[in-house]
Design a protein around this motif. Structure first.
Motif, PDB file in Angstrom:
ATOM      1  N   TYR A 111     -20.668  23.348 -30.062  1.00 58.19           N
ATOM      2  CA  TYR A 111     -21.416  24.610 -30.096  1.00 58.19           C
ATOM      3  C   TYR A 111     -20.476  25.813 -30.139  1.00 58.19           C
ATOM      4  CZ  TYR A 111     -25.631  21.927 -29.248  1.00 58.19           C
ATOM      5  OH  TYR A 111     -26.677  21.047 -29.387  1.00 58.19           O
ATOM      6  N   ASP A 112     -20.812  26.820 -30.971  1.00 55.49           N
ATOM      7  CA  ASP A 112     -19.983  28.032 -31.028  1.00 55.49           C
ATOM      8  C   ASP A 112     -20.515  29.078 -30.035  1.00 55.49           C
ATOM      9  OD1 ASP A 112     -22.143  29.299 -32.224  1.00 55.49           O
ATOM     10  OD2 ASP A 112     -21.295  29.299 -34.236  1.00 55.49           O
ATOM     11  N   ASN A 113     -19.900  30.272 -30.035  1.00 53.34           N
ATOM     12  CA  ASN A 113     -20.268  31.336 -29.074  1.00 53.34           C
ATOM     13  C   ASN A 113     -21.728  31.742 -29.183  1.00 53.34           C
ATOM     14  OD1 ASN A 113     -17.635  31.328 -28.607  1.00 53.34           O
ATOM     15  ND2 ASN A 113     -17.167  33.153 -29.859  1.00 53.34           N
ATOM     16  N   GLU A 114     -22.267  31.611 -30.398  1.00 54.33           N
ATOM     17  CA  GLU A 114     -23.667  32.006 -30.580  1.00 54.33           C
ATOM     18  C   GLU A 114     -24.618  30.834 -30.407  1.00 54.33           C
ATOM     19  OE1 GLU A 114     -24.137  34.812 -34.139  1.00 54.33           O
ATOM     20  OE2 GLU A 114     -22.126  33.994 -34.327  1.00 54.33           O
ATOM     21  N   ASN A 115     -24.072  29.756 -29.883  1.00 53.37           N
ATOM     22  CA  ASN A 115     -24.857  28.556 -29.613  1.00 53.37           C
ATOM     23  C   ASN A 115     -25.339  27.806 -30.866  1.00 53.37           C
ATOM     24  OD1 ASN A 115     -25.514  26.919 -27.467  1.00 53.37           O
ATOM     25  ND2 ASN A 115     -27.674  27.583 -27.486  1.00 53.37           N
ATOM     26  N   TYR A 116     -24.644  28.025 -31.973  1.00 51.15           N
ATOM     27  CA  TYR A 116     -24.928  27.228 -33.174  1.00 51.15           C
ATOM     28  C   TYR A 116     -24.196  25.897 -33.072  1.00 51.15           C
ATOM     29  CZ  TYR A 116     -27.131  30.848 -36.017  1.00 51.15           C
ATOM     30  OH  TYR A 116     -27.999  31.776 -36.519  1.00 51.15           O
ATOM     31  N   PRO A 117     -24.881  24.764 -33.325  1.00 49.98           N
ATOM     32  CA  PRO A 117     -24.168  23.490 -33.358  1.00 49.98           C
ATOM     33  C   PRO A 117     -23.424  23.306 -34.691  1.00 49.98           C
ATOM     34  CG  PRO A 117     -26.576  23.180 -33.244  1.00 49.98           C
ATOM     35  CD  PRO A 117     -26.328  24.624 -33.524  1.00 49.98           C
ATOM     36  N   TRP A 118     -22.224  22.777 -34.610  1.00 52.91           N
ATOM     37  CA  TRP A 118     -21.432  22.469 -35.807  1.00 52.91           C
ATOM     38  C   TRP A 118     -21.113  20.983 -35.791  1.00 52.91           C
ATOM     39  CZ3 TRP A 118     -19.154  26.047 -39.384  1.00 52.91           C
ATOM     40  CH2 TRP A 118     -19.429  27.395 -39.092  1.00 52.91           C
ATOM     41  N   ARG A 119     -21.016  20.383 -36.973  1.00 49.50           N
ATOM     42  CA  ARG A 119     -20.605  18.977 -37.018  1.00 49.50           C
ATOM     43  C   ARG A 119     -19.716  18.744 -38.226  1.00 49.50           C
ATOM     44  NH1 ARG A 119     -26.745  17.190 -38.514  1.00 49.50           N
ATOM     45  NH2 ARG A 119     -26.730  18.351 -40.449  1.00 49.50           N
ATOM     46  N   LEU A 120     -18.993  17.657 -38.161  1.00 43.07           N
ATOM     47  CA  LEU A 120     -17.990  17.345 -39.178  1.00 43.07           C
ATOM     48  C   LEU A 120     -18.275  15.963 -39.754  1.00 43.07           C
ATOM     49  CD1 LEU A 120     -15.201  18.680 -40.072  1.00 43.07           C
ATOM     50  CD2 LEU A 120     -14.130  17.022 -38.553  1.00 43.07           C
ATOM     51  N   PHE A 121     -18.144  15.843 -41.072  1.00 47.54           N
ATOM     52  CA  PHE A 121     -18.340  14.543 -41.730  1.00 47.54           C
ATOM     53  C   PHE A 121     -17.105  14.211 -42.557  1.00 47.54           C
ATOM     54  CE2 PHE A 121     -22.676  16.294 -41.417  1.00 47.54           C
ATOM     55  CZ  PHE A 121     -23.326  15.234 -40.806  1.00 47.54           C
ATOM     56  N   PRO A 122     -16.883  12.915 -42.792  1.00 45.65           N
ATOM     57  CA  PRO A 122     -15.797  12.587 -43.718  1.00 45.65           C
ATOM     58  C   PRO A 122     -16.163  13.042 -45.134  1.00 45.65           C
ATOM     59  CG  PRO A 122     -16.986  10.599 -43.034  1.00 45.65           C
ATOM     60  CD  PRO A 122     -17.565  11.730 -42.258  1.00 45.65           C
ATOM     61  N   TYR A 123     -15.168  13.361 -45.939  1.00 41.96           N
ATOM     62  CA  TYR A 123     -15.379  13.701 -47.350  1.00 41.96           C
ATOM     63  C   TYR A 123     -14.874  12.516 -48.173  1.00 41.96           C
ATOM     64  CZ  TYR A 123     -14.760  15.877 -51.892  1.00 41.96           C
ATOM     65  OH  TYR A 123     -14.810  16.151 -53.227  1.00 41.96           O
ATOM     66  N   PHE A 124     -15.630  12.104 -49.168  1.00 38.16           N
ATOM     67  CA  PHE A 124     -15.218  10.951 -49.965  1.00 38.16           C
ATOM     68  C   PHE A 124     -14.778  11.407 -51.350  1.00 38.16           C
ATOM     69  CE2 PHE A 124     -18.497   9.497 -46.973  1.00 38.16           C
ATOM     70  CZ  PHE A 124     -17.772   8.534 -46.285  1.00 38.16           C
ATOM     71  N   ASP A 125     -13.548  11.033 -51.718  1.00 40.19           N
ATOM     72  CA  ASP A 125     -13.064  11.339 -53.071  1.00 40.19           C
ATOM     73  C   ASP A 125     -13.886  10.565 -54.096  1.00 40.19           C
ATOM     74  OD1 ASP A 125     -11.011  13.070 -52.406  1.00 40.19           O
ATOM     75  OD2 ASP A 125      -9.667  11.399 -51.926  1.00 40.19           O
ATOM     76  N   ASN A 126     -13.891  11.040 -55.315  1.00 36.47           N
ATOM     77  CA  ASN A 126     -14.577  10.362 -56.423  1.00 36.47           C
ATOM     78  C   ASN A 126     -16.070  10.166 -56.186  1.00 36.47           C
ATOM     79  OD1 ASN A 126     -12.135  10.023 -57.871  1.00 36.47           O
ATOM     80  ND2 ASN A 126     -11.637   8.300 -56.518  1.00 36.47           N
ATOM     81  N   THR A 127     -16.666  11.078 -55.430  1.00 40.28           N
ATOM     82  CA  THR A 127     -18.124  11.046 -55.286  1.00 40.28           C
ATOM     83  C   THR A 127     -18.651  12.423 -55.660  1.00 40.28           C
ATOM     84  OG1 THR A 127     -18.122  11.774 -52.978  1.00 40.28           O
ATOM     85  CG2 THR A 127     -18.062   9.386 -53.367  1.00 40.28           C
ATOM     86  N   THR A 128     -19.939  12.467 -56.004  1.00 39.29           N
ATOM     87  CA  THR A 128     -20.518  13.750 -56.404  1.00 39.29           C
ATOM     88  C   THR A 128     -22.017  13.770 -56.117  1.00 39.29           C
ATOM     89  OG1 THR A 128     -20.675  15.324 -58.228  1.00 39.29           O
ATOM     90  CG2 THR A 128     -20.972  13.026 -58.819  1.00 39.29           C
ATOM     91  N   THR A 129     -22.582  14.968 -56.021  1.00 38.24           N
ATOM     92  CA  THR A 129     -24.046  15.077 -55.928  1.00 38.24           C
ATOM     93  C   THR A 129     -24.575  15.647 -57.243  1.00 38.24           C
ATOM     94  OG1 THR A 129     -23.833  17.282 -54.954  1.00 38.24           O
ATOM     95  CG2 THR A 129     -24.158  15.447 -53.421  1.00 38.24           C
ATOM     96  N   LEU A 130     -25.862  15.417 -57.508  1.00 40.52           N
ATOM     97  CA  LEU A 130     -26.498  15.938 -58.725  1.00 40.52           C
ATOM     98  C   LEU A 130     -27.661  16.835 -58.329  1.00 40.52           C
ATOM     99  CD1 LEU A 130     -27.074  12.530 -60.564  1.00 40.52           C
ATOM    100  CD2 LEU A 130     -25.222  14.145 -61.013  1.00 40.52           C
TER     101      LEU A 130
END
Ligand code: GN1
Ligand code: MG
Length: 342
Positions: free
Chosen positions: A87-106
Motif C-alpha cells: 500500500y502507498d501513502n494514499e492507501n492504493y494497493p500496488w502489485r507486481l507481476f512477472p513480464y514474459f518476453d515474446n508474448t503480446t496482447t491483442l
C-alpha cells in the motif's frame, strides 16, 4: 513509485518505468531492466476489498499447483514482507507481476486461429478449476454480471442525470431500452437453474489473454481480479462481444462493426475444445444467448457511467462512454440478427 519497487526488492535505479495498457480500471506500468515486470496500481474505488482478490487467487493457485502443476497461472510476486500487495501513502494497493518476453496482447482479432486459441485459453481455466469448491471464493465485486442489477443501475442513472445529459444520449437510451426484453430472458434462464456455478474469469475481453509470439497459442490469461463464481455464459459472452467484430468497443465508425461468422465459429469451437464434456446439454443451449447478454450488459454499464458523469471507466475524451455504449448497441443489433436465441 520507487518505494513500491523497493518493497518488492527491486532497485529503481536499475529499471525504467513506462505507462502501458488499455485497461479501463487500473494504472499499469512496464518496469524494464535485466528482468522486466508489470507493476499495477489497483483501483481502490472499483475494488473496495482488494484482499478478497488476493485470497481468491491464493485459493485457485494452491489448487492448480496441486492438480495441474504444468499450468501457468499468473500469481502476483510476493513482497519482501510477504504480501501480494503493497500500500502507498494514499492507501492504493500496488502489485507486481512477472513480464514474459515474446508474448503480446491483442485489442482486435484478425484470424480464426487467434479466436480459437483465446477461447481455448479462457476455457482451460474454468476447466482446470471445475472440481474446486466454489464456496471457497468470494465475489470481488457483488452482482458483477447480474443483468437485473445492471439494468436497475442504468434506470437509477437515468433518474439522476440532468436533462441536458439525457438529451445528448437520447437515441442511445432509446435503443438501450428497446433491448430490455433481454433482462426477462436472463431471469428466465437463471431461475431455471440450468446453469452451473463455476469459477469464471469474468473479464474475458480479448486483451486479457497473453499470446505467445512464437507459437500463436494462448500463453496465459491475465487480469484475474474478477476470478470468482459465475456462469459460463459470462466468459463465453464477453469473448463473443470482443472477438466477432473486426473492431473494438472504442470504434466510433459503426459501419465497421460486423459479425464474422467464421471467427464466431472458431471461438465457439475453441471454447468447446475444453468445455464440451463439462457443460450440460441445457448449458449448451444457452450458448447463443451468451454474446447478446454480455454485449447488452456492457452497453448498459457504459451508458450508465456516461449518465453518472464518467465516474467508473477511465476516459480520454468527453463522450467516450456514450460512444462505447453506441458501439455495443450496434453490435447487439447485429448479434440479434445473426444469432437465433431460443
Ligand atoms: C473493465 O479492467 P478492464 O479494462 O479489463 C471492466 C470489465 C469490462 C471492460 C470493458 C472490474 O475491464 O468488466 O468488461 O472494462 N472491469 C471491471 O472494456 O469493471
Ligand atoms: Mg479488469
Amino acid at each position: 513509485m520507487h518505494p513500491i519497487l523497493t518493497s518488492f526488492g527491486l532497485n529503481s535505479s536499475n529499471h525504467s518505468i513506462e505507462h502501458i495498457g488499455t485497461g479501463h480500471i487500473h494504472q499499469t506500468f512496464l518496469v524494464k531492466g535485466l528482468n522486466s515486470y508489470i507493476l499495477q496500481r489497483v483501483n481502490k474505488n472499483v475494488f473496495t476489498k482488494p484482499e478478497v482478490i488476493a485470497q481468491n487467487l491464493r485459493t485457485a493457485s494452491t489448487f492448480l499447483k496441486a492438480n495441474y502443476p504444468d499450468y501457468l497461472f499468473l500469481s502476483p510476486i510476493i513482497s519482501i514482507d510477504e504480501h501480494e500487495m503493497v500500500y502507498d501513502n494514499e492507501n492504493y494497493p500496488w502489485r507486481l507481476f512477472p513480464y514474459f518476453d515474446n508474448t503480446t496482447t491483442l485489442n482486435e482479432v484478425t484470424s480464426e486461429t487467434q479466436a480459437y486459441q483465446a477461447a481455448k485459453g479462457f476455457a482451460q481455466l474454468t476447466k482446470n478449476l471445475k472440481d474446486i469448491d466454489t464456496s471457497l471464493f468470494k465475489p470481488t465485486i457483488e452482482k458483477f454480471h447480474d443483468l437485473n442489477w445492471r439494468y436497475f443501475q442504468f434506470q437509477m442513472a437515468l433518474k439522476k442525470a440532468s436533462s441536458e445529459t439525457k438529451e445528448l444520449a437520447e437515441k442511445t437510451i432509446q435503443t438501450a431500452n428497446s433491448f430490455a426484453y433481454l433482462v426477462d430472458r436472463y431471469n428466465t434462464l437463471i431461475n431455471s437453474n440450468s446453469l452451473h456455478t463455476r469459477i469464471t474469469h469474468n473479464d474475458t475481453k480479448i486483451n486479457n489473454i497473453l499470446f505467445s509470439q512464437l507459437t500463436e497459442e494462448a500463453f496465459c490469461v491475465i487480469d484475474l481480479d474478477t476470478l470468482m463464481p459465475g456462469y459460463f455464459i459470462y466468459d463465453l459472452g464477453d469473448m463473443v462481444r470482443t472477438i466477432v467484430s473486426p473492431v473494438s468497443e472504442e470504434e466510433k465508425d459503426l459501419s465497421k462493426i460486423t459479425f464474422r461468422k467464421s471467427i464466431y465459429e472458431a471461438l465457439i469451437n475453441g471454447y468447446l475444445s475444453q468445455m464440451h464434456d463439462i457443460l450440460s446439454q441445457e448449458e449448451k443451449q444457452a450458448i447463443p444467448f451468451a454474446g447478446m447478454m454480455m454485449t447488452y450488459i456492457m452497453a448498459l454499464r457504459f451508458l450508465a457511467d456516461f449518465l453518472n458523469g464518467n465516474v467508473y471507466y477511465h476516459i480520454t475524451y468527453a463522450d467516450q462512454n456514450l460512444v462505447r455504449a453506441g458501439n455495443q448497441l450496434r453490435l447487439l443489433e447485429i448479434l440479434k440478427s445473426e444469432l437465433q436465441i431460443p
